[in-house]
Design a protein around this motif. Structure first.
Motif, PDB file in Angstrom:
ATOM      1  N   PHE A   1       0.846  -1.195   0.000  1.00  0.00           N
ATOM      2  CA  PHE A   1       0.000   0.000   0.000  1.00  0.00           C
ATOM      3  C   PHE A   1       0.885   1.250   0.000  1.00  0.00           C
ATOM      4  N   HIS A   2       0.295   2.355  -0.485  1.00  0.00           N
ATOM      5  CA  HIS A   2       1.074   3.588  -0.580  1.00  0.00           C
ATOM      6  C   HIS A   2       1.013   4.433   0.679  1.00  0.00           C
ATOM      7  N   GLY A   3       0.200   4.033   1.661  1.00  0.00           N
ATOM      8  CA  GLY A   3       0.094   4.809   2.897  1.00  0.00           C
ATOM      9  C   GLY A   3      -0.476   3.964   4.016  1.00  0.00           C
ATOM     10  N   ILE A   4      -0.210   4.370   5.246  1.00  0.00           N
ATOM     11  CA  ILE A   4      -0.618   3.568   6.400  1.00  0.00           C
ATOM     12  C   ILE A   4      -2.131   3.548   6.575  1.00  0.00           C
ATOM     13  N   ARG A   5      -2.806   4.627   6.245  1.00  0.00           N
ATOM     14  CA  ARG A   5      -4.260   4.661   6.405  1.00  0.00           C
ATOM     15  C   ARG A   5      -4.937   3.654   5.480  1.00  0.00           C
ATOM     16  N   GLU A   6      -4.469   3.604   4.221  1.00  0.00           N
ATOM     17  CA  GLU A   6      -5.039   2.655   3.271  1.00  0.00           C
ATOM     18  C   GLU A   6      -4.750   1.225   3.716  1.00  0.00           C
ATOM     19  N   CYS A   7      -3.562   1.022   4.263  1.00  0.00           N
ATOM     20  CA  CYS A   7      -3.171  -0.306   4.738  1.00  0.00           C
ATOM     21  C   CYS A   7      -4.080  -0.756   5.881  1.00  0.00           C
ATOM     22  N   ARG A   8      -4.280   0.106   6.864  1.00  0.00           N
ATOM     23  CA  ARG A   8      -5.137  -0.237   8.011  1.00  0.00           C
ATOM     24  C   ARG A   8      -6.588  -0.426   7.561  1.00  0.00           C
ATOM     25  N   SER A   9      -7.040   0.401   6.648  1.00  0.00           N
ATOM     26  CA  SER A   9      -8.404   0.287   6.158  1.00  0.00           C
ATOM     27  C   SER A   9      -8.623  -1.060   5.474  1.00  0.00           C
ATOM     28  N   TYR A  10      -7.627  -1.511   4.726  1.00  0.00           N
ATOM     29  CA  TYR A  10      -7.718  -2.807   4.046  1.00  0.00           C
ATOM     30  C   TYR A  10      -7.788  -3.938   5.071  1.00  0.00           C
ATOM     31  N   LEU A  11      -6.959  -3.838   6.112  1.00  0.00           N
ATOM     32  CA  LEU A  11      -6.972  -4.858   7.157  1.00  0.00           C
ATOM     33  C   LEU A  11      -8.317  -4.887   7.888  1.00  0.00           C
ATOM     34  N   GLU A  12      -8.897  -3.714   8.118  1.00  0.00           N
ATOM     35  CA  GLU A  12     -10.205  -3.648   8.764  1.00  0.00           C
ATOM     36  C   GLU A  12     -11.265  -4.347   7.913  1.00  0.00           C
ATOM     37  N   THR A  13     -11.182  -4.152   6.590  1.00  0.00           N
ATOM     38  CA  THR A  13     -12.131  -4.803   5.686  1.00  0.00           C
ATOM     39  C   THR A  13     -11.982  -6.317   5.746  1.00  0.00           C
ATOM     40  N   LEU A  14     -10.735  -6.810   5.720  1.00  0.00           N
ATOM     41  CA  LEU A  14     -10.494  -8.257   5.836  1.00  0.00           C
ATOM     42  C   LEU A  14     -11.009  -8.789   7.171  1.00  0.00           C
ATOM     43  N   CYS A  15     -10.749  -8.010   8.214  1.00  0.00           N
ATOM     44  CA  CYS A  15     -11.152  -8.416   9.556  1.00  0.00           C
ATOM     45  C   CYS A  15     -12.665  -8.599   9.641  1.00  0.00           C
ATOM     46  N   LEU A  16     -13.399  -7.663   9.079  1.00  0.00           N
ATOM     47  CA  LEU A  16     -14.864  -7.742   9.072  1.00  0.00           C
ATOM     48  C   LEU A  16     -15.360  -8.869   8.162  1.00  0.00           C
ATOM     49  N   THR A  17     -14.779  -8.961   6.970  1.00  0.00           N
ATOM     50  CA  THR A  17     -15.245  -9.934   5.979  1.00  0.00           C
ATOM     51  C   THR A  17     -15.052 -11.369   6.462  1.00  0.00           C
ATOM     52  N   TYR A  18     -13.913 -11.637   7.073  1.00  0.00           N
ATOM     53  CA  TYR A  18     -13.593 -13.014   7.480  1.00  0.00           C
ATOM     54  C   TYR A  18     -13.743 -13.225   8.984  1.00  0.00           C
ATOM     55  N   GLU A  19     -14.335 -12.246   9.663  1.00  0.00           N
ATOM     56  CA  GLU A  19     -14.643 -12.333  11.100  1.00  0.00           C
ATOM     57  C   GLU A  19     -13.401 -12.689  11.896  1.00  0.00           C
ATOM     58  N   LEU A  20     -12.339 -11.904  11.656  1.00  0.00           N
ATOM     59  CA  LEU A  20     -11.072 -12.109  12.347  1.00  0.00           C
ATOM     60  C   LEU A  20     -10.996 -11.239  13.596  1.00  0.00           C
TER      61      LEU A  20
ATOM     62  N   GLU B   1      -8.148 -18.312   4.541  1.00  0.00           N
ATOM     63  CA  GLU B   1      -9.080 -17.886   3.491  1.00  0.00           C
ATOM     64  C   GLU B   1      -8.851 -16.424   3.118  1.00  0.00           C
ATOM     65  N   ALA B   2      -8.587 -15.595   4.126  1.00  0.00           N
ATOM     66  CA  ALA B   2      -8.320 -14.172   3.861  1.00  0.00           C
ATOM     67  C   ALA B   2      -7.048 -14.009   3.044  1.00  0.00           C
ATOM     68  N   ILE B   3      -6.011 -14.787   3.393  1.00  0.00           N
ATOM     69  CA  ILE B   3      -4.748 -14.706   2.650  1.00  0.00           C
ATOM     70  C   ILE B   3      -4.945 -15.169   1.214  1.00  0.00           C
ATOM     71  N   GLU B   4      -5.735 -16.232   1.032  1.00  0.00           N
ATOM     72  CA  GLU B   4      -6.018 -16.714  -0.324  1.00  0.00           C
ATOM     73  C   GLU B   4      -6.758 -15.665  -1.135  1.00  0.00           C
ATOM     74  N   GLN B   5      -7.660 -14.918  -0.475  1.00  0.00           N
ATOM     75  CA  GLN B   5      -8.383 -13.846  -1.169  1.00  0.00           C
ATOM     76  C   GLN B   5      -7.418 -12.759  -1.632  1.00  0.00           C
ATOM     77  N   ILE B   6      -6.445 -12.430  -0.774  1.00  0.00           N
ATOM     78  CA  ILE B   6      -5.439 -11.433  -1.162  1.00  0.00           C
ATOM     79  C   ILE B   6      -4.646 -11.945  -2.362  1.00  0.00           C
TER      80      ILE B   6
END
Length: 448
Positions: free
Chosen positions: A308-327, A368-373
């Protein structure tokens, strides 16, 4: 019809140090006015070397506010005329703006008029044009001397065959002549299409000084000429030519723009800015066997699985994965230094951080989240609009890396992504490009 021929000297910025005006009735000068002006700002040495005006000379001169009424009355019901009119007009208008006065006059540029009525000269700068026309300039780079020379040039323009129609055309509200940069021929602007692409501003030597992209090239280029910021005024003053390339789509225009800026490093682009720090998502297993998704700077991330090009985008992506895969936010490093997760927005954790879920079940969802990435790093062809109705464009991603873009005639038989190699325009993969393409890649992946 009355004209006011004007020239000003400045501190090199927005502050006026001298002004000279001649009121002209189309036949002769009927009034004149000139004065030094206290700019209430320091005059740099290089400006003093050019104009001869120093700080001591203007110390007792009137300020702009003290001569504002004189300028308003002098220019009332007349056309504002200057050599490179936008420079003088905009500085005077900005001075009035600081006083809360809206200064608005019709204007004519003697550079643009000269290009039309006196074609064929190598240069249309005041000094070189006057030398070519045998116009003597007394006190060059002083407001009075330059105004007197501009008056002679203006009268010469008035005397040219067809000048009446040219003046009328330039004064029409729909005319772009008063808006275009002084050294830019109108035919160059007129050939720019209303279509997506990138454009190149070039100086008198043909060097590219600015690169931009647009969904509508002509509209975007014209926007530069209406912008009154100092950077845009400087850019327009230095622009003598404009070239362009069609892209078919706004996305490919973005890719073309990024590549062109990084290749040419134009003076007016912010290419010299420090590049944004890159971050990456990676995974690791702790002593309890729990799989973590974590992030760090790209240099410090072992085996990165997404960049990612910035920390905010990186954290936002992780939050999306966290919600999607109930991590768990704790084990996605969205919360540090806590025994149990308590994220303000993510409440889908099954309790791995409270020993309420087995490590095996939790790790399965992380996998599963890693496979999605990793699915977003497969070969992808993103189709785009072509530059004309018989054409399509494409963006090629192979093994998760941007290969480039290209244009294909619709009559071509494309059976596999390898068939596109013939039409591919290879490009470099960069963090900036990944930021542009990531939403399109995710969309293409999810649609499959």
């Amino acid at each position: 019809m009355h004209y006011t021929i004007i020239d000003i000297e400045t501190t090199g910025g927005q502050n006026i140090t001298e002004i000279a005006m001649c009121r002209h009735d189309g036949t002769k000068i009927i009034d004149s006015y000139s004065t030094l002006v206290n700019p209430q700002a320091y005059i740099p040495d290089y400006i003093t070397a050019l104009t001869g005006i120093d700080n001591a000379m203007v110390a007792e001169a009137p300020t702009f506010s003290e001569i504002a009424e004189t300028i308003l009355n002098f220019t009332q019901d007349s056309i504002f005329v200057a050599h490179n009119v936008n420079f003088d007009y905009n500085i005077i208008r900005n001075e009035f703006k600081t006083l809360g006065i809206d200064f608005n006059r019709k204007k004519l540029c003697t550079i643009r008029l000269s290009r039309k009525l006196l074609p064929g000269h190598a240069s249309y700068s005041l000094g070189k044009l006057c030398r070519a026309l045998n116009i003597d300039i007394q006190n060059r780079h002083r407001a009075k001397g330059d105004t007197d020379a501009t008056v002679i040039l203006f009268e010469m323009l008035l005397a040219q065959d067809g000048s009446k129609n040219v003046f009328q055309d330039f004064l029409r509200k729909t005319s772009k002549e008063a808006t275009l940069p002084p050294h830019l021929p109108s035919q160059v602007f007129n050939r720019i299409p209303n279509a997506p692409g990138i454009y190149y501003f070039k100086n008198k030597k043909g060097k590219i000084i600015y690169v931009g992209k647009a969904k509508d090239l002509k509209k975007r280029v014209l926007g530069h000429f209406y912008n009154k910021s100092q950077k845009e005024l400087d850019l327009c003053r230095d622009t003598a030519d404009i070239d362009f390339e069609l892209s078919g789509s706004e996305t490919i225009a973005l890719l073309m723009e990024d590549a062109a800026i990084k290749h040419h490093f134009p003076a007016y682009n912010q290419a010299a800015k420090r590049p944004p720090k890159s971050y990456a998502v990676f995974s690791y297993q702790d002593r309890q066997g729990i799989l973590h998704l974590a992030y760090n700077t790209l240099k410090s991330a072992p085996n990165p699985i997404q960049i990612f090009h910035g920390i905010r985008e990186c954290r936002s992506y992780l939050e999306t994965l966290c919600l999607t895969y109930e991590l768990c936010p704790k084990y996605c490093h969205l919360q540090e230094g806590v025994s149990e997760c308590s994220h303000y927005a993510i409440h889908t954790c099954h309790g791995i951080c409270r020993q309420e879920e087995t490590v095996a079940k939790y790790n399965q969802r992380v996998t599963e989240a890693i496979e999605q990435i990793q699915n977003t790093t497969k070969d992808i062809v993103i189709k785009q609009t072509g530059r004309h109705p018989e054409e399509e464009s494409f963006i090629l991603i192979q093994n998760g890396s941007y290969r480039g873009y290209g244009f294909v005639d619709k009559s071509e038989q494309i059976m596999h992504s390898s068939d596109l190699e013939t039409f591919l325009i290879p490009q470099k993969d960069t963090i900036d490009i990944q930021r542009v393409l990531r939403p399109l890649i995710l969309k293409a992946t999810n649609s499959n």
